[in-house]
Design a protein around this motif. Structure first.
Motif, PDB file in Angstrom:
ATOM      1  N   ILE A 255     -33.766  -3.224  54.581  1.00 46.97           N
ATOM      2  CA  ILE A 255     -33.515  -2.379  53.404  1.00 46.97           C
ATOM      3  C   ILE A 255     -34.347  -2.854  52.224  1.00 46.97           C
ATOM      4  N   ILE A 256     -34.420  -4.168  52.035  1.00 49.25           N
ATOM      5  CA  ILE A 256     -35.200  -4.716  50.925  1.00 49.25           C
ATOM      6  C   ILE A 256     -36.683  -4.391  51.097  1.00 49.25           C
ATOM      7  N   VAL A 257     -37.194  -4.536  52.320  1.00 49.40           N
ATOM      8  CA  VAL A 257     -38.605  -4.238  52.577  1.00 49.40           C
ATOM      9  C   VAL A 257     -38.902  -2.770  52.308  1.00 49.40           C
ATOM     10  N   VAL A 258     -38.029  -1.883  52.758  1.00 51.43           N
ATOM     11  CA  VAL A 258     -38.224  -0.448  52.516  1.00 51.43           C
ATOM     12  C   VAL A 258     -38.250  -0.152  51.020  1.00 51.43           C
ATOM     13  N   ALA A 259     -37.342  -0.778  50.275  1.00 55.71           N
ATOM     14  CA  ALA A 259     -37.306  -0.559  48.828  1.00 55.71           C
ATOM     15  C   ALA A 259     -38.571  -1.072  48.158  1.00 55.71           C
ATOM     16  N   LEU A 260     -39.047  -2.245  48.572  1.00 50.30           N
ATOM     17  CA  LEU A 260     -40.271  -2.795  47.976  1.00 50.30           C
ATOM     18  C   LEU A 260     -41.480  -1.926  48.294  1.00 50.30           C
ATOM     19  N   VAL A 261     -41.545  -1.402  49.512  1.00 51.25           N
ATOM     20  CA  VAL A 261     -42.641  -0.498  49.872  1.00 51.25           C
ATOM     21  C   VAL A 261     -42.573   0.776  49.038  1.00 51.25           C
ATOM     22  N   ALA A 262     -41.359   1.296  48.849  1.00 46.66           N
ATOM     23  CA  ALA A 262     -41.197   2.505  48.034  1.00 46.66           C
ATOM     24  C   ALA A 262     -41.645   2.263  46.592  1.00 46.66           C
ATOM     25  N   ILE A 263     -41.298   1.105  46.034  1.00 44.50           N
ATOM     26  CA  ILE A 263     -41.712   0.776  44.676  1.00 44.50           C
ATOM     27  C   ILE A 263     -43.226   0.675  44.588  1.00 44.50           C
ATOM     28  N   ALA A 264     -43.858   0.029  45.580  1.00 45.33           N
ATOM     29  CA  ALA A 264     -45.314  -0.101  45.576  1.00 45.33           C
ATOM     30  C   ALA A 264     -45.993   1.261  45.662  1.00 45.33           C
ATOM     31  N   VAL A 265     -45.469   2.144  46.503  1.00 44.86           N
ATOM     32  CA  VAL A 265     -46.048   3.490  46.641  1.00 44.86           C
ATOM     33  C   VAL A 265     -45.919   4.272  45.338  1.00 44.86           C
ATOM     34  N   LEU A 266     -44.753   4.187  44.709  1.00 40.61           N
ATOM     35  CA  LEU A 266     -44.540   4.903  43.447  1.00 40.61           C
ATOM     36  C   LEU A 266     -45.464   4.387  42.351  1.00 40.61           C
ATOM     37  N   ARG A 267     -45.682   3.084  42.310  1.00 37.83           N
ATOM     38  CA  ARG A 267     -46.566   2.520  41.294  1.00 37.83           C
ATOM     39  C   ARG A 267     -48.016   2.931  41.527  1.00 37.83           C
ATOM     40  N   LYS A 268     -48.436   3.000  42.791  1.00 44.29           N
ATOM     41  CA  LYS A 268     -49.789   3.439  43.093  1.00 44.29           C
ATOM     42  C   LYS A 268     -49.993   4.891  42.703  1.00 44.29           C
ATOM     43  N   ARG A 269     -48.990   5.711  42.989  1.00 43.20           N
ATOM     44  CA  ARG A 269     -49.101   7.125  42.606  1.00 43.20           C
ATOM     45  C   ARG A 269     -49.172   7.291  41.101  1.00 43.20           C
ATOM     46  N   ARG A 270     -48.360   6.504  40.387  1.00 40.19           N
ATOM     47  CA  ARG A 270     -48.407   6.594  38.928  1.00 40.19           C
ATOM     48  C   ARG A 270     -49.742   6.129  38.394  1.00 40.19           C
ATOM     49  N   ALA A 271     -50.295   5.060  38.986  1.00 37.65           N
ATOM     50  CA  ALA A 271     -51.609   4.566  38.542  1.00 37.65           C
ATOM     51  C   ALA A 271     -52.693   5.614  38.802  1.00 37.65           C
ATOM     52  N   ARG A 272     -52.616   6.316  39.926  1.00 35.66           N
ATOM     53  CA  ARG A 272     -53.598   7.353  40.222  1.00 35.66           C
ATOM     54  C   ARG A 272     -53.515   8.505  39.228  1.00 35.66           C
ATOM     55  N   LYS A 273     -52.261   8.881  38.879  1.00 39.50           N
ATOM     56  CA  LYS A 273     -52.106   9.967  37.920  1.00 39.50           C
ATOM     57  C   LYS A 273     -52.661   9.584  36.547  1.00 39.50           C
ATOM     58  N   VAL A 274     -52.398   8.330  36.147  1.00 41.88           N
ATOM     59  CA  VAL A 274     -52.897   7.875  34.863  1.00 41.88           C
ATOM     60  C   VAL A 274     -54.428   7.826  34.874  1.00 41.88           C
ATOM     61  N   ALA A 275     -55.009   7.344  35.989  1.00 41.70           N
ATOM     62  CA  ALA A 275     -56.463   7.260  36.093  1.00 41.70           C
ATOM     63  C   ALA A 275     -57.086   8.635  36.144  1.00 41.70           C
ATOM     64  N   GLY A 276     -56.380   9.588  36.770  1.00 37.19           N
ATOM     65  CA  GLY A 276     -56.918  10.936  36.872  1.00 37.19           C
ATOM     66  C   GLY A 276     -56.831  11.690  35.583  1.00 37.19           C
TER      67      GLY A 276
END
Length: 276
Positions: A255-276
């Motif tokens: 469960i912890i690993v899934v949550a950490l992966v979800a957080i990493a994915v969300l942060r990458k998406r936010r960084a892409r939106k900001v860069a775009g």
């Protein structure tokens, strides 16, 4: 090259950290190893062979003592209920406390007071209150409320930290562009704080899933998994107990690993939106 000489404090802290790791992971490692005892193995060392016999016994055979499946499902459902309630209430409270209002100070201290009250007293008080009002304590009602007294303060403190660092200029820019309050929240605020909400949900689920003291007097007739494991310690005399501990530990880590992966994915998406 000149190497900096280590002081006495460095070695004291190193020894303290080593002891911390030993006390934290030593018991988990012992349980993990003993769960692979052979079919004729016992609860202690030395091991009598190695196999996955006790995992098969746990998962595919009817146990004479304990309701593993029922206890696991109840803990899982209760954890998910607590997680969702913690996320929603913590988010709303975090938004509300962004501005001062009458009674905000006492309300805050009243909310986090449960962190310093012994858990067993909260469990006992809630259980007695249900009985006084003629209600039967149950894992989905009284235990649910008891778990929220443990998870909500953590969720609230996390959201306070998040909003203290939140830049209101993002909201002002959205409103200047004609966005409504709801559009500003849904398309600006929520995507930014979403990784933190995942963290709040992780806290809520894990704290509820393995909570013992606040469940002891409030679970009613049916046990949750921590209560079932505690009961097994006095009845089960085979390594199936260790197999159960290994399975539940791996589940929690998953469960912890899934949550950490979800957080990493969300942060990458936010960084892409900001860069775009």
């Amino acid at each position: 090259m000149n190497s900096e000489k280590r002081g006495l404090g460095f070695y004291i802290l190193t020894a303290f950290f080593a002891l911390f790791v030993l006390f934290l992971y030593g018991p988990l490692t012992t349980i993990f190893i003993l769960s692979f005892q052979g079919p004729n193995g016992g609860l202690t060392f030395p091991m009598n062979g190695s196999s996955v016999h006790w995992f098969k016994n746990l998962l595919f055979e009817q146990q004479a003592v304990g309701d593993f499946g029922g206890a696991f499902s109840r803990s899982l459902i209760l954890g998910l209920m607590t997680m969702m309630a913690t996320v929603v209430v913590s988010l709303l409270a975090g938004l509300a406390f962004r501005r001062r209002f009458l009674g905000s100070g006492p309300l805050f201290y009243l909310t986090i007071a449960s962190l310093i009250v012994p858990s067993i007293l909260i469990s006992l008080g809630i259980g007695l209150a249900f009985q006084v009002f003629g209600l039967s304590p149950a894992w989905y009602s009284s235990a649910f409320g008891a778990h929220l007294t443990w998870t909500l303060p953590f969720g609230l403190l996390i959201m306070f930290a998040v909003f203290n660092r939140f830049n209101p200029a993002y909201e002002e820019a959205a409103r200047d562009l004609g966005a409504t309050s709801w559009q500003t929240f849904a398309h600006v605020v929520l995507p930014i704080i979403l990784p933190s909400l995942v963290g709040v949900g992780l806290f809520g689920f894990t704290l509820s899933y393995d909570e013992f003291a606040r469940t002891l007097m409030t679970a009613g007739t049916f046990n949750t998994l921590p209560l079932e494991i505690y009961g097994m310690t006095t009845n089960v005399t085979t390594p199936v107990l260790y197999a159960l501990g290994t399975v539940t530990t791996l589940f929690s880590m998953g469960i912890i690993v899934v949550a950490l992966v979800a957080i990493a994915v969300l942060r990458k998406r936010r960084a892409r939106k900001v860069a775009g």
